[in-house]
Design a protein around this motif. Structure first.
Motif, PDB file in Angstrom:
ATOM      1  N   UNK A 119       0.834  -1.209   0.000  1.00 18.03           N
ATOM      2  CA  UNK A 119       0.000   0.000   0.000  1.00 18.03           C
ATOM      3  C   UNK A 119       0.864   1.251   0.000  1.00 18.03           C
ATOM      4  N   UNK A 120       0.449   2.269  -0.770  1.00 15.59           N
ATOM      5  CA  UNK A 120       1.169   3.522  -0.873  1.00 15.59           C
ATOM      6  C   UNK A 120       0.390   4.628  -0.161  1.00 15.59           C
ATOM      7  N   UNK A 121       1.127   5.644   0.230  1.00 12.08           N
ATOM      8  CA  UNK A 121       0.511   6.789   0.906  1.00 12.08           C
ATOM      9  C   UNK A 121      -0.313   7.582  -0.093  1.00 12.08           C
ATOM     10  N   UNK A 122      -1.561   7.871   0.269  1.00  7.64           N
ATOM     11  CA  UNK A 122      -2.478   8.604  -0.600  1.00  7.64           C
ATOM     12  C   UNK A 122      -2.971   9.836   0.156  1.00  7.64           C
ATOM     13  N   UNK A 123      -2.626  11.038  -0.344  1.00 10.07           N
ATOM     14  CA  UNK A 123      -3.003  12.268   0.337  1.00 10.07           C
ATOM     15  C   UNK A 123      -4.502  12.484   0.312  1.00 10.07           C
ATOM     16  N   UNK A 124      -5.188  11.998  -0.720  1.00 15.50           N
ATOM     17  CA  UNK A 124      -6.640  12.177  -0.785  1.00 15.50           C
ATOM     18  C   UNK A 124      -7.348  11.388   0.322  1.00 15.50           C
ATOM     19  N   UNK A 125      -6.842  10.179   0.634  1.00 17.35           N
ATOM     20  CA  UNK A 125      -7.431   9.402   1.718  1.00 17.35           C
ATOM     21  C   UNK A 125      -7.196  10.082   3.062  1.00 17.35           C
ATOM     22  N   UNK A 126      -6.027  10.693   3.226  1.00 18.56           N
ATOM     23  CA  UNK A 126      -5.749  11.417   4.467  1.00 18.56           C
ATOM     24  C   UNK A 126      -6.691  12.603   4.625  1.00 18.56           C
ATOM     25  N   UNK A 127      -6.906  13.351   3.543  1.00 15.98           N
ATOM     26  CA  UNK A 127      -7.820  14.488   3.612  1.00 15.98           C
ATOM     27  C   UNK A 127      -9.242  14.043   3.929  1.00 15.98           C
ATOM     28  N   UNK A 128      -9.673  12.924   3.344  1.00 16.97           N
ATOM     29  CA  UNK A 128     -11.015  12.419   3.626  1.00 16.97           C
ATOM     30  C   UNK A 128     -11.161  12.030   5.092  1.00 16.97           C
ATOM     31  N   UNK A 129     -10.138  11.347   5.644  1.00 18.16           N
ATOM     32  CA  UNK A 129     -10.206  10.940   7.041  1.00 18.16           C
ATOM     33  C   UNK A 129     -10.192  12.136   7.976  1.00 18.16           C
ATOM     34  N   UNK A 130      -9.403  13.164   7.625  1.00 19.15           N
ATOM     35  CA  UNK A 130      -9.362  14.375   8.450  1.00 19.15           C
ATOM     36  C   UNK A 130     -10.726  15.057   8.456  1.00 19.15           C
ATOM     37  N   UNK A 131     -11.385  15.084   7.296  1.00 15.05           N
ATOM     38  CA  UNK A 131     -12.719  15.692   7.225  1.00 15.05           C
ATOM     39  C   UNK A 131     -13.726  14.905   8.059  1.00 15.05           C
ATOM     40  N   UNK A 132     -13.643  13.588   8.028  1.00 11.45           N
ATOM     41  CA  UNK A 132     -14.567  12.777   8.817  1.00 11.45           C
ATOM     42  C   UNK A 132     -14.355  13.003  10.314  1.00 11.45           C
ATOM     43  N   UNK A 133     -13.087  13.034  10.734  1.00  9.37           N
ATOM     44  CA  UNK A 133     -12.807  13.267  12.152  1.00  9.37           C
ATOM     45  C   UNK A 133     -13.269  14.656  12.566  1.00  9.37           C
ATOM     46  N   UNK A 134     -13.048  15.645  11.682  1.00  6.13           N
ATOM     47  CA  UNK A 134     -13.492  17.003  11.985  1.00  6.13           C
ATOM     48  C   UNK A 134     -15.007  17.063  12.129  1.00  6.13           C
ATOM     49  N   UNK A 135     -15.725  16.351  11.254  1.00  2.58           N
ATOM     50  CA  UNK A 135     -17.186  16.331  11.345  1.00  2.58           C
ATOM     51  C   UNK A 135     -17.648  15.690  12.651  1.00  2.58           C
ATOM     52  N   UNK A 136     -16.993  14.618  13.055  1.00  5.72           N
ATOM     53  CA  UNK A 136     -17.374  13.960  14.299  1.00  5.72           C
ATOM     54  C   UNK A 136     -17.073  14.842  15.507  1.00  5.72           C
ATOM     55  N   UNK A 137     -15.932  15.533  15.480  1.00  7.30           N
ATOM     56  CA  UNK A 137     -15.602  16.438  16.581  1.00  7.30           C
ATOM     57  C   UNK A 137     -16.596  17.585  16.665  1.00  7.30           C
ATOM     58  N   UNK A 138     -17.007  18.099  15.505  1.00 10.81           N
ATOM     59  CA  UNK A 138     -18.011  19.165  15.501  1.00 10.81           C
ATOM     60  C   UNK A 138     -19.329  18.670  16.090  1.00 10.81           C
ATOM     61  N   UNK A 139     -19.703  17.438  15.771  1.00 15.51           N
ATOM     62  CA  UNK A 139     -20.936  16.886  16.309  1.00 15.51           C
ATOM     63  C   UNK A 139     -20.850  16.724  17.826  1.00 15.51           C
ATOM     64  N   UNK A 140     -19.697  16.235  18.324  1.00 18.07           N
ATOM     65  CA  UNK A 140     -19.510  16.086  19.767  1.00 18.07           C
ATOM     66  C   UNK A 140     -19.531  17.445  20.461  1.00 18.07           C
ATOM     67  N   UNK A 141     -18.927  18.450  19.806  1.00 18.35           N
ATOM     68  CA  UNK A 141     -18.926  19.800  20.384  1.00 18.35           C
ATOM     69  C   UNK A 141     -20.346  20.357  20.471  1.00 18.35           C
ATOM     70  N   UNK A 142     -21.140  20.166  19.420  1.00 18.29           N
ATOM     71  CA  UNK A 142     -22.532  20.637  19.447  1.00 18.29           C
ATOM     72  C   UNK A 142     -23.335  19.913  20.528  1.00 18.29           C
ATOM     73  N   UNK A 143     -23.076  18.601  20.680  1.00 19.59           N
ATOM     74  CA  UNK A 143     -23.770  17.841  21.714  1.00 19.59           C
ATOM     75  C   UNK A 143     -23.392  18.343  23.105  1.00 19.59           C
ATOM     76  N   UNK A 144     -22.106  18.660  23.300  1.00 18.45           N
ATOM     77  CA  UNK A 144     -21.667  19.187  24.580  1.00 18.45           C
ATOM     78  C   UNK A 144     -22.288  20.541  24.897  1.00 18.45           C
ATOM     79  N   UNK A 145     -22.400  21.401  23.864  1.00 16.51           N
ATOM     80  CA  UNK A 145     -23.036  22.696  24.080  1.00 16.51           C
ATOM     81  C   UNK A 145     -24.511  22.536  24.430  1.00 16.51           C
ATOM     82  N   UNK A 146     -25.186  21.568  23.798  1.00 19.59           N
ATOM     83  CA  UNK A 146     -26.588  21.326  24.117  1.00 19.59           C
ATOM     84  C   UNK A 146     -26.769  20.829  25.542  1.00 19.59           C
TER      85      UNK A 146
END
Length: 247
Positions: A119-146
């Motif tokens: 397997x080779x390093x793929x920058x597009x897969x890294x960007x996708x994973x970063x976006x998914x983690x960011x979305x999950x963190x945003x959801x947890x932050x909104x839940x905490x604020x609620x």
């Protein structure tokens, strides 16, 4: 240069030792491969080992087994075997086979190659994973604020309803009901998939492919368009009007 050779035939692969800081390496090693088809091809790849980046492919050659006879010098080609590579290899090859079995194997389908490249390093897969983690963190932050709004009674109706639900759950719900509820949810999901019911889109699925700055901008716009923000704007307008009257 730290060269080494990768040998591949059918579903077999072998890698030679690395010769550190050597421009004319010699291995003087013998490798044996089990062969199922006389018409297979032996692939030899010369690579340069690197520490911080991927290893560099200096050249590659493809040798049909029926040409594996004796000591020969091979000029390396590029990795796609279409152009000229860098360097040359001097190898001695020999093949031992049964002519009758080889002739019978000719009429059989070719063996499927299941050997995969590393397997080779793929920058597009890294960007996708970063976006998914960011979305999950945003959801947890909104839940905490609620939850913070409920606990601090900033929204009294919501806090009152939450307290009533909490009391009812603690009073009526028992531990054995938890796996029952989870089992019902799994059963509902299975039935929904079988019946082709439309699934609800989750927040993560809708925002996983958005960039972080887009999510931050949407959140800022949502906060600025709330009821409290509108009250602040109205207070500012009234304060400005009173100041003009006094002048």
């Amino acid at each position: 240069m730290d060269p080494y050779v990768v040998m591949e035939i059918e579903n077999c692969r072998s890698i030679s030792p690395v010769r550190d800081d050597c421009l004319e390496p010699e291995w003087n090693l013998t490798y044996r491969f089990p062969i199922n088809d006389y018409h297979s091809i032996l692939y030899l790849s010369l690579l340069d080992e690197e520490d911080l980046v991927n290893d560099v492919v200096l050249g590659r050659i493809a040798i049909p087994l029926f040409n594996c006879k004796g000591l020969k010098k091979y000029i390396l080609k590029d990795p796609k075997l279409t152009g000229v590579g860098k360097g040359e290899l001097i190898i001695e090859t020999a093949i031992f086979y049964n002519p009758v079995r080889a002739a019978i194997r000719t009429f059989s389908p070719k063996e499927e190659i299941i050997l995969k490249d590393p397997a080779k390093f793929d920058i597009s897969l890294l960007q996708r994973d970063v976006k998914r983690i960011t979305a999950q963190l945003e959801m947890v932050q909104d839940l905490g604020e609620g939850l913070d709004q409920i606990i601090r009674w900033r929204s009294k109706p919501l806090s009152l309803v939450s307290m009533i639900i909490f009391v009812l759950v603690v009073y009526y719900i028992e531990l054995w009901m938890v796996p029952l509820v989870l089992g019902l949810l799994l059963l509902y999901s299975h039935i929904a998939q079988k019946c082709g019911l439309k699934k609800r889109e989750t927040w993560i699925k809708n925002n996983a492919n958005k960039a972080y700055y887009e999510l931050s901008r949407e959140k800022a716009e949502g906060e600025s368009s709330g009821f409290g923000a509108k009250l602040d704007k109205m207070k500012t307008v009234f304060t400005t009007a009173e100041a003009y009257k006094k002048d």
